[in-house]
Scaffold this active site. Structure first.
Site, PDB file in Angstrom:
ATOM      1  N   ASN A  18       3.491  21.018  -6.887  1.00 63.32           N
ATOM      2  CA  ASN A  18       4.038  19.717  -7.303  1.00 63.32           C
ATOM      3  C   ASN A  18       3.137  18.552  -6.865  1.00 63.32           C
ATOM      4  O   ASN A  18       1.929  18.675  -6.833  1.00 63.32           O
ATOM      5  CB  ASN A  18       5.465  19.537  -6.790  1.00 63.32           C
ATOM      6  CG  ASN A  18       6.351  20.705  -7.187  1.00 63.32           C
ATOM      7  OD1 ASN A  18       6.233  21.210  -8.284  1.00 63.32           O
ATOM      8  ND2 ASN A  18       7.205  21.141  -6.288  1.00 63.32           N
ATOM      9  N   GLY A  23       4.141  16.148  -4.092  1.00 69.96           N
ATOM     10  CA  GLY A  23       4.545  15.476  -2.853  1.00 69.96           C
ATOM     11  C   GLY A  23       3.419  15.362  -1.841  1.00 69.96           C
ATOM     12  O   GLY A  23       3.258  14.325  -1.193  1.00 69.96           O
ATOM     13  N   ASP A  24       2.631  16.424  -1.696  1.00 80.05           N
ATOM     14  CA  ASP A  24       1.572  16.390  -0.678  1.00 80.05           C
ATOM     15  C   ASP A  24       0.542  15.316  -1.029  1.00 80.05           C
ATOM     16  O   ASP A  24       0.221  14.454  -0.213  1.00 80.05           O
ATOM     17  CB  ASP A  24       0.869  17.758  -0.582  1.00 80.05           C
ATOM     18  CG  ASP A  24       1.863  18.889  -0.440  1.00 80.05           C
ATOM     19  OD1 ASP A  24       2.270  19.172   0.689  1.00 80.05           O
ATOM     20  OD2 ASP A  24       2.260  19.474  -1.475  1.00 80.05           O
ATOM     21  N   TYR A  61      14.335  19.856  -8.611  1.00 82.44           N
ATOM     22  CA  TYR A  61      13.714  21.176  -8.721  1.00 82.44           C
ATOM     23  C   TYR A  61      14.528  21.973  -9.734  1.00 82.44           C
ATOM     24  O   TYR A  61      15.549  21.487 -10.241  1.00 82.44           O
ATOM     25  CB  TYR A  61      13.695  21.861  -7.349  1.00 82.44           C
ATOM     26  CG  TYR A  61      12.814  21.119  -6.373  1.00 82.44           C
ATOM     27  CD1 TYR A  61      11.452  20.980  -6.627  1.00 82.44           C
ATOM     28  CD2 TYR A  61      13.330  20.519  -5.228  1.00 82.44           C
ATOM     29  CE1 TYR A  61      10.628  20.272  -5.769  1.00 82.44           C
ATOM     30  CE2 TYR A  61      12.518  19.814  -4.355  1.00 82.44           C
ATOM     31  CZ  TYR A  61      11.163  19.693  -4.646  1.00 82.44           C
ATOM     32  OH  TYR A  61      10.351  18.983  -3.801  1.00 82.44           O
ATOM     33  N   GLN A  72       1.681   6.414  -9.759  1.00 79.35           N
ATOM     34  CA  GLN A  72       2.493   6.248  -8.548  1.00 79.35           C
ATOM     35  C   GLN A  72       2.723   4.780  -8.207  1.00 79.35           C
ATOM     36  O   GLN A  72       3.759   4.412  -7.663  1.00 79.35           O
ATOM     37  CB  GLN A  72       1.835   6.956  -7.365  1.00 79.35           C
ATOM     38  CG  GLN A  72       2.784   7.146  -6.215  1.00 79.35           C
ATOM     39  CD  GLN A  72       2.066   7.531  -4.933  1.00 79.35           C
ATOM     40  OE1 GLN A  72       1.096   6.908  -4.518  1.00 79.35           O
ATOM     41  NE2 GLN A  72       2.534   8.586  -4.299  1.00 79.35           N
ATOM     42  N   ARG A  82      13.846  14.108  -5.233  1.00 82.54           N
ATOM     43  CA  ARG A  82      13.600  15.396  -4.582  1.00 82.54           C
ATOM     44  C   ARG A  82      12.462  15.286  -3.560  1.00 82.54           C
ATOM     45  O   ARG A  82      11.862  14.206  -3.408  1.00 82.54           O
ATOM     46  CB  ARG A  82      13.235  16.428  -5.648  1.00 82.54           C
ATOM     47  CG  ARG A  82      11.873  16.190  -6.259  1.00 82.54           C
ATOM     48  CD  ARG A  82      11.561  17.165  -7.371  1.00 82.54           C
ATOM     49  NE  ARG A  82      10.127  17.274  -7.582  1.00 82.54           N
ATOM     50  CZ  ARG A  82       9.564  17.899  -8.600  1.00 82.54           C
ATOM     51  NH1 ARG A  82      10.314  18.451  -9.535  1.00 82.54           N
ATOM     52  NH2 ARG A  82       8.246  17.984  -8.691  1.00 82.54           N
ATOM     53  N   GLY A  83      12.161  16.403  -2.911  1.00 84.64           N
ATOM     54  CA  GLY A  83      10.957  16.506  -2.089  1.00 84.64           C
ATOM     55  C   GLY A  83      10.918  15.505  -0.957  1.00 84.64           C
ATOM     56  O   GLY A  83      11.854  15.385  -0.165  1.00 84.64           O
ATOM     57  N   GLU A  84       9.830  14.754  -0.897  1.00 86.87           N
ATOM     58  CA  GLU A  84       9.643  13.846   0.231  1.00 86.87           C
ATOM     59  C   GLU A  84       9.373  12.407  -0.221  1.00 86.87           C
ATOM     60  O   GLU A  84      10.071  11.483   0.156  1.00 86.87           O
ATOM     61  CB  GLU A  84       8.479  14.364   1.094  1.00 86.87           C
ATOM     62  CG  GLU A  84       8.220  13.503   2.284  1.00 86.87           C
ATOM     63  CD  GLU A  84       7.464  14.202   3.402  1.00 86.87           C
ATOM     64  OE1 GLU A  84       7.589  15.429   3.570  1.00 86.87           O
ATOM     65  OE2 GLU A  84       6.741  13.500   4.121  1.00 86.87           O
ATOM     66  N   ASP A  85       8.365  12.241  -1.054  1.00 88.07           N
ATOM     67  CA  ASP A  85       7.984  10.864  -1.369  1.00 88.07           C
ATOM     68  C   ASP A  85       9.023  10.167  -2.256  1.00 88.07           C
ATOM     69  O   ASP A  85       9.406   9.023  -1.987  1.00 88.07           O
ATOM     70  CB  ASP A  85       6.592  10.832  -2.018  1.00 88.07           C
ATOM     71  CG  ASP A  85       6.045   9.416  -2.095  1.00 88.07           C
ATOM     72  OD1 ASP A  85       6.009   8.737  -1.050  1.00 88.07           O
ATOM     73  OD2 ASP A  85       5.686   8.962  -3.198  1.00 88.07           O
ATOM     74  N   SER A  86       9.498  10.848  -3.301  1.00 93.55           N
ATOM     75  CA  SER A  86      10.489  10.177  -4.163  1.00 93.55           C
ATOM     76  C   SER A  86      11.794   9.953  -3.391  1.00 93.55           C
ATOM     77  O   SER A  86      12.522   8.989  -3.631  1.00 93.55           O
ATOM     78  CB  SER A  86      10.747  10.973  -5.454  1.00 93.55           C
ATOM     79  OG  SER A  86      11.247  12.248  -5.173  1.00 93.55           O
TER      80      SER A  86
HETATM   81  O1  TRH Z   1       6.665  16.719  -6.314  1.00 97.00           O
HETATM   82  P1  TRH Z   1       7.555  16.988  -5.183  1.00 97.00           P
HETATM   83  O2  TRH Z   1       8.505  18.070  -5.360  1.00 97.00           O
HETATM   84  O3  TRH Z   1       6.677  17.254  -3.931  1.00 97.00           O
HETATM   85  C1  TRH Z   1       6.744  18.053  -2.816  1.00 97.00           C
HETATM   86  C2  TRH Z   1       5.886  19.244  -2.945  1.00 97.00           C
HETATM   87  O4  TRH Z   1       6.563  20.223  -3.671  1.00 97.00           O
HETATM   88  C3  TRH Z   1       5.523  19.753  -1.604  1.00 97.00           C
HETATM   89  O5  TRH Z   1       4.888  21.002  -1.634  1.00 97.00           O
HETATM   90  C4  TRH Z   1       6.727  19.756  -0.712  1.00 97.00           C
HETATM   91  O6  TRH Z   1       6.349  20.170   0.506  1.00 97.00           O
HETATM   92  C5  TRH Z   1       7.291  18.380  -0.646  1.00 97.00           C
HETATM   93  O7  TRH Z   1       7.710  18.001  -1.936  1.00 97.00           O
HETATM   94  C6  TRH Z   1       8.419  18.232   0.321  1.00 97.00           C
HETATM   95  O8  TRH Z   1       8.405  15.663  -4.817  1.00 97.00           O
HETATM   96  P2  TRH Z   1       7.983  14.284  -4.137  1.00 97.00           P
HETATM   97  O9  TRH Z   1       7.725  14.478  -2.684  1.00 97.00           O
HETATM   98  O10 TRH Z   1       8.995  13.333  -4.490  1.00 97.00           O
HETATM   99  O11 TRH Z   1       6.617  13.893  -4.815  1.00 97.00           O
HETATM  100  C7  TRH Z   1       6.502  13.439  -6.136  1.00 97.00           C
HETATM  101  C8  TRH Z   1       5.375  12.437  -6.205  1.00 97.00           C
HETATM  102  O12 TRH Z   1       5.079  12.160  -7.558  1.00 97.00           O
HETATM  103  C9  TRH Z   1       5.720  11.118  -5.561  1.00 97.00           C
HETATM  104  O13 TRH Z   1       4.604  10.587  -4.887  1.00 97.00           O
HETATM  105  C10 TRH Z   1       6.059  10.216  -6.726  1.00 97.00           C
HETATM  106  C11 TRH Z   1       5.131  10.760  -7.773  1.00 97.00           C
HETATM  107  N1  TRH Z   1       5.538  10.487  -9.148  1.00 97.00           N
HETATM  108  C12 TRH Z   1       4.799   9.566  -9.890  1.00 97.00           C
HETATM  109  O14 TRH Z   1       3.864   8.959  -9.361  1.00 97.00           O
HETATM  110  N2  TRH Z   1       5.171   9.328 -11.176  1.00 97.00           N
HETATM  111  C13 TRH Z   1       6.223   9.961 -11.778  1.00 97.00           C
HETATM  112  O15 TRH Z   1       6.516   9.693 -12.960  1.00 97.00           O
HETATM  113  C14 TRH Z   1       6.966  10.896 -10.995  1.00 97.00           C
HETATM  114  C15 TRH Z   1       8.144  11.583 -11.609  1.00 97.00           C
HETATM  115  C16 TRH Z   1       6.593  11.140  -9.688  1.00 97.00           C
END
Ligand code: TRH
Length: 385
Positions: free
Chosen positions: A17, A19-20, A204, A263, A279-283
């Site tokens: 995905n 997030g990292d 997810y 982003q 989900r995940g961390e950043d969102s």
């Molecule tokens: O993508 P994620 O599920 O990320 C993760 C990874 O799976 C990782 O391995 C795991 O350890 C971690 O989660 C906890 O969800 P997250 O963290 O929200 O990251 C998504 C990123 O994508 C975030 O920086 C926002 C960005 N994004 C955009 O920039 N534009 C978009 O349209 C979307 C939907 C997301």
């Protein structure tokens, strides 16, 4: 903060995905933009990176975007991918357990003053994080310690990524009908009609999704659901007759985004929504800065380890909520993360939305009292110089 110039190397392995790389990119940008530090970001998957930052060209091994030097981290040529002869940075951050190549670690150990070596971990609200935050750990072979750095929700942790001016940016965006209309247009949709509730659905693979959509379609109020591209849920959306960019059913209008927004515009995407499934961390963190009621799909771990992480967060988050709202938030999160949907639980959660909106603002205010993660890192590194 009076800061000497420090050179930073950030290493990031894209596990899956976004997030990292999402966290690494946000941190790198903030260090460069707010502190003026030279930052190099080493990423092993530039195609994933490009999805959240369209300026990235996966074909280029070295490029500069938003004052951050981006380097393709080619693991197959470990040892040769570094600018030979160039010293390592003053500060090295290995994100989420990834390991800088041995050649780099060896170079780190041989320079003086010693490089500050940080292992930036995943976000967790669990209590043990406070005791491990900033602890040094000796390297098994090299005469050097690495420090564990934990993001978190309390002052005894490293805090959360939060850029300067975030609040003002959000206010300016929300106060500008033009900017909102432009965003809707860029996404390919009209501005939602008055009275429409918009929600953002980023999850997810989740078997609770069809139930949620049925529930919203059968409701009294018009609802628009924004769905970013998500391979893991494609089957689910196809099974509910996905065709084209939108799909209307009952009171529900499903709007499928054809690509990720950059982003830098992700916050705006959350701000045009009234409630958020993230989900995940950043969102997850951004939904808290957006000050919206949210439901968190936590990253699933083996042996259901993620449920204790979820509970730890909900214990903090629900502390100042009424008993009723706290019960509704916990129940909805439990079911959503088990891939189970019950209309009663969702209805209870929705009945609490007015309280949850107020709470979302208070919670963000509370979190803003602590240093943000970038600032905590800078302060920590300066203290170790
Ligand atoms: O993508 P994620 O599920 O990320 C993760 C990874 O799976 C990782 O391995 C795991 O350890 C971690 O989660 C906890 O969800 P997250 O963290 O929200 O990251 C998504 C990123 O994508 C975030 O920086 C926002 C960005 N994004 C955009 O920039 N534009 C978009 O349209 C979307 C939907 C997301």
């Amino acid at each position: 903060m009076n800061t000497p110039s420090l050179y930073w190397d950030i290493f990031c392995t894209v596990v899956d995905n976004h997030g990292d790389i999402g966290v690494a990119w946000r941190l790198a940008r903030q260090l460069a933009r707010e502190y003026g530090f030279p930052v190099r970001l080493w990423a092993d998957d530039l195609s994933a990176f490009q999805r959240i930052c369209p300026e990235i060209s996966p074909a280029r091994s070295v490029q500069c975007v938003m004052n951050v030097e981006i380097r393709m981290w080619d693991k197959n040529s470990a040892g040769t991918c570094f600018p030979l002869g160039a010293p390592p940075a003053n500060i090295v951050i290995e994100t989420f357990g990834c390991r800088a190549p041995d050649s780099y670690s060896r170079a780190m150990a041989s320079v003086s003053p010693q490089t500050i070596w940080i292992n930036l971990d995943y976000l967790s609200a669990e209590a043990w994080v406070e005791t491990c935050h900033m602890l040094p750990s000796p390297h098994p072979r090299l005469p050097q310690a690495e420090y564990f750095f934990f993001p978190g929700f309390t002052e005894k942790t490293g805090g959360l990524l939060r850029e300067r001016g975030l609040e003002k940016d959000a206010r300016d965006f929300l106060n500008s009908p033009e900017r909102k209309a432009i965003l809707w247009k860029t996404l390919g949709f009209t501005v939602p009609a008055q009275g429409t509730q918009t929600f953002f659905l980023f999850a997810y693979e989740n078997t609770a999704i069809p139930g949620l959509l049925d529930f919203l379609a059968a409701g009294d109020a018009p609802v628009r659901c924004l769905v970013p591209p998500c391979e893991s849920n494609e089957k689910i959306f196809r099974s509910i007759a996905l065709s084209g960019k939108t799909l209307s059913r009952g009171r529900l209008e499903l709007c499928f985004l054809t690509a990720f927004v950059p982003q830098t515009e992700f916050d705006a995407l959350l701000l045009i929504s009234d409630f958020l499934f993230i989900r995940g961390e950043d969102s997850f963190v951004r939904s808290q800065w957006a000050e919206r009621p949210f439901v968190w799909n936590i990253y699933p771990q083996e042996r259901r380890a993620h449920f204790s992480k979820l509970d730890a967060f909900l214990d903090l988050y629900c502390e100042n909520l009424s008993h009723e709202a706290s019960k509704a938030v916990r129940a909805f999160h439990q079911e959503w993360n088990k891939g189970f949907f019950s209309p009663e639980t969702c209805a209870d959660w929705m009945a609490c939305l007015p309280d949850l909106r107020v709470h979302a603002k208070n919670w963000a205010e509370h979190l803003k009292k602590q240093d943000d993660l970038c600032r905590s890192l800078v302060k920590f590194c300066l203290s170790k110089l």
